[in-house]
Design a protein around this motif. Sequence first.
Motif, short mmCIF file in Angstrom:
data_model
loop_
_atom_site.label_atom_id
_atom_site.label_comp_id
_atom_site.label_asym_id
_atom_site.label_seq_id
_atom_site.Cartn_x
_atom_site.Cartn_y
_atom_site.Cartn_z
N PHE A 122 0.83 -1.19 0.00
CA PHE A 122 0.00 0.00 0.00
C PHE A 122 0.87 1.25 0.00
O PHE A 122 1.97 1.27 0.59
CB PHE A 122 -0.92 0.02 1.23
CG PHE A 122 -1.86 -1.15 1.29
CD1 PHE A 122 -3.14 -1.07 0.75
CD2 PHE A 122 -1.46 -2.35 1.87
CE1 PHE A 122 -4.00 -2.15 0.79
CE2 PHE A 122 -2.32 -3.44 1.92
CZ PHE A 122 -3.59 -3.33 1.38
N ALA A 123 0.36 2.29 -0.65
CA ALA A 123 1.05 3.58 -0.68
C ALA A 123 0.00 4.69 -0.76
O ALA A 123 -1.19 4.42 -1.00
CB ALA A 123 1.99 3.66 -1.87
N ARG A 124 0.44 5.92 -0.59
CA ARG A 124 -0.46 7.05 -0.78
C ARG A 124 -0.87 7.13 -2.25
O ARG A 124 -0.09 6.83 -3.15
CB ARG A 124 0.22 8.36 -0.37
CG ARG A 124 0.29 8.58 1.13
CD ARG A 124 0.96 9.92 1.45
NE ARG A 124 0.22 11.02 0.86
CZ ARG A 124 -0.75 11.69 1.47
NH1 ARG A 124 -1.10 11.35 2.71
NH2 ARG A 124 -1.35 12.69 0.88
N ASP A 174 -1.41 0.58 12.18
CA ASP A 174 -0.33 1.53 12.44
C ASP A 174 0.48 1.78 11.17
O ASP A 174 0.91 2.92 10.90
CB ASP A 174 0.58 1.01 13.54
CG ASP A 174 -0.09 0.98 14.91
OD1 ASP A 174 -1.07 1.72 15.11
OD2 ASP A 174 0.37 0.21 15.77
N CYS A 175 0.73 0.73 10.40
CA CYS A 175 1.49 0.89 9.16
C CYS A 175 0.70 1.71 8.13
O CYS A 175 1.26 2.58 7.45
CB CYS A 175 1.83 -0.48 8.57
SG CYS A 175 3.35 -1.23 9.24
N LEU A 176 -0.58 1.44 8.01
CA LEU A 176 -1.39 2.20 7.07
C LEU A 176 -1.45 3.68 7.48
O LEU A 176 -1.40 4.58 6.63
CB LEU A 176 -2.79 1.61 6.98
CG LEU A 176 -2.87 0.22 6.35
CD1 LEU A 176 -4.28 -0.34 6.47
CD2 LEU A 176 -2.43 0.25 4.89
N ASP A 177 -1.55 3.92 8.78
CA ASP A 177 -1.54 5.31 9.26
C ASP A 177 -0.20 5.97 8.97
O ASP A 177 -0.15 7.17 8.63
CB ASP A 177 -1.82 5.36 10.76
CG ASP A 177 -3.27 5.04 11.11
OD1 ASP A 177 -4.14 5.17 10.22
OD2 ASP A 177 -3.54 4.65 12.27
N VAL A 186 5.71 3.02 1.86
CA VAL A 186 4.86 1.87 1.53
C VAL A 186 4.66 1.01 2.77
O VAL A 186 5.49 1.01 3.68
CB VAL A 186 5.45 1.00 0.39
CG1 VAL A 186 5.41 1.73 -0.93
CG2 VAL A 186 6.86 0.55 0.73
N ALA A 187 3.55 0.28 2.79
CA ALA A 187 3.30 -0.72 3.83
C ALA A 187 3.17 -2.07 3.17
O ALA A 187 2.56 -2.19 2.10
CB ALA A 187 2.02 -0.39 4.60
N SER A 188 3.75 -3.09 3.78
CA SER A 188 3.71 -4.46 3.27
C SER A 188 3.05 -5.32 4.33
O SER A 188 3.62 -5.53 5.41
CB SER A 188 5.13 -4.95 2.97
OG SER A 188 5.12 -6.28 2.53
N LEU A 189 1.84 -5.83 4.03
CA LEU A 189 0.99 -6.45 5.04
C LEU A 189 0.35 -7.72 4.53
O LEU A 189 0.16 -7.90 3.31
CB LEU A 189 -0.13 -5.47 5.44
CG LEU A 189 0.28 -4.05 5.81
CD1 LEU A 189 -0.94 -3.15 5.90
CD2 LEU A 189 1.05 -4.05 7.13
N VAL A 207 -4.95 6.17 0.84
CA VAL A 207 -4.07 5.00 0.78
C VAL A 207 -4.65 4.00 -0.21
O VAL A 207 -5.84 3.66 -0.15
CB VAL A 207 -3.91 4.35 2.17
CG1 VAL A 207 -3.09 3.06 2.07
CG2 VAL A 207 -3.26 5.33 3.14
N THR A 208 -3.82 3.52 -1.13
CA THR A 208 -4.29 2.61 -2.16
C THR A 208 -3.34 1.42 -2.29
O THR A 208 -2.16 1.50 -1.92
CB THR A 208 -4.41 3.33 -3.52
OG1 THR A 208 -5.05 2.47 -4.47
CG2 THR A 208 -3.03 3.71 -4.06
N GLU A 209 -3.85 0.32 -2.81
CA GLU A 209 -3.06 -0.90 -2.97
C GLU A 209 -2.22 -0.84 -4.24
O GLU A 209 -2.62 -0.21 -5.23
CB GLU A 209 -3.97 -2.12 -2.99
CG GLU A 209 -3.23 -3.45 -2.92
CD GLU A 209 -4.14 -4.65 -2.69
OE1 GLU A 209 -3.65 -5.78 -2.78
OE2 GLU A 209 -5.34 -4.43 -2.43
N LEU A 210 -1.08 -1.52 -4.20
CA LEU A 210 -0.18 -1.62 -5.35
C LEU A 210 -0.22 -3.06 -5.87
O LEU A 210 0.59 -3.90 -5.48
CB LEU A 210 1.26 -1.25 -4.95
CG LEU A 210 1.46 0.10 -4.28
CD1 LEU A 210 2.92 0.29 -3.87
CD2 LEU A 210 1.03 1.23 -5.19
#
Length: 258
Positions: A122-124, A174-177, A186-189, A207-210
């Motif tokens: 995920f990223a902005r 917390d990562c998405l925030d 980026v968040a990797s979940l 926040v959107t998915e990659l």
Amino acid sequence: AAAAPRTQASAPPPDPADPGPAAAPLRAILAPEEVPGARSDADARFAAALAEAAPDRPLADPPPQSAGAASLPDGRLAANALVYPWVRPDCDRLERLPPDLAARCTRYDFSAPLATARIAWFARADAPVLAAQRPADLRGLTLCRPSGMFDGDLAAAGLAPPRAARLAPATARDCLDAVASGQADVASLEARDARRARTRPPPLPDVTELPALASGVTLHAAAWRGSPAAGAALAVLDAGLAALRERQAPAEQQDGDR
């Protein structure tokens, strides 16, 4: 890169009371959770496979909840047991793995997969990283993954520090925030964990998915290579998993034909 030679670990001292691998009771050690939400799938598959292959040979004891399988560098606690569910590292990239995960590759044999966990990124929505097509495109950025979650896939992809900075807060939310606020690029979940986190208020519209970076890790049971008893138990489990796959294949084919 070519895989490093796989070395044979020395066997633990034999137990005089050991009845031998063919007659030894099946034992299991429950590993610490490495991928949020994936353990229940692995547990169900593990139990179903043993029931299929050895219905008259149940586990000797319930798997101990407190066993710190990740802290067993010499394998002695796991000498006559299956450790599960463990993520199998990318052993073809042994030189990139941290020592504890490299030891999994060199000291343990793995069952067929018990479960697969999808990893989502995920990223902005306005971030340049949205154009990323492969892990190498993330080098030099700040990645967020919750503390305690398996990160050997990041190391294998060349995203361990210092090639990428790391945030490790407590939860997926917390990562998405952190991504929404700009603390992380980026968040990797784990995908299901991320989906639950995104439904919590307040909403995260930025926040959107990659999808181009989506990947997966597989969870397995593992047997210490120096133990005939553990190896025999692994063979029983794999036989059960193969039987389950054969039984499910016709049903999956029928679903695909509809």
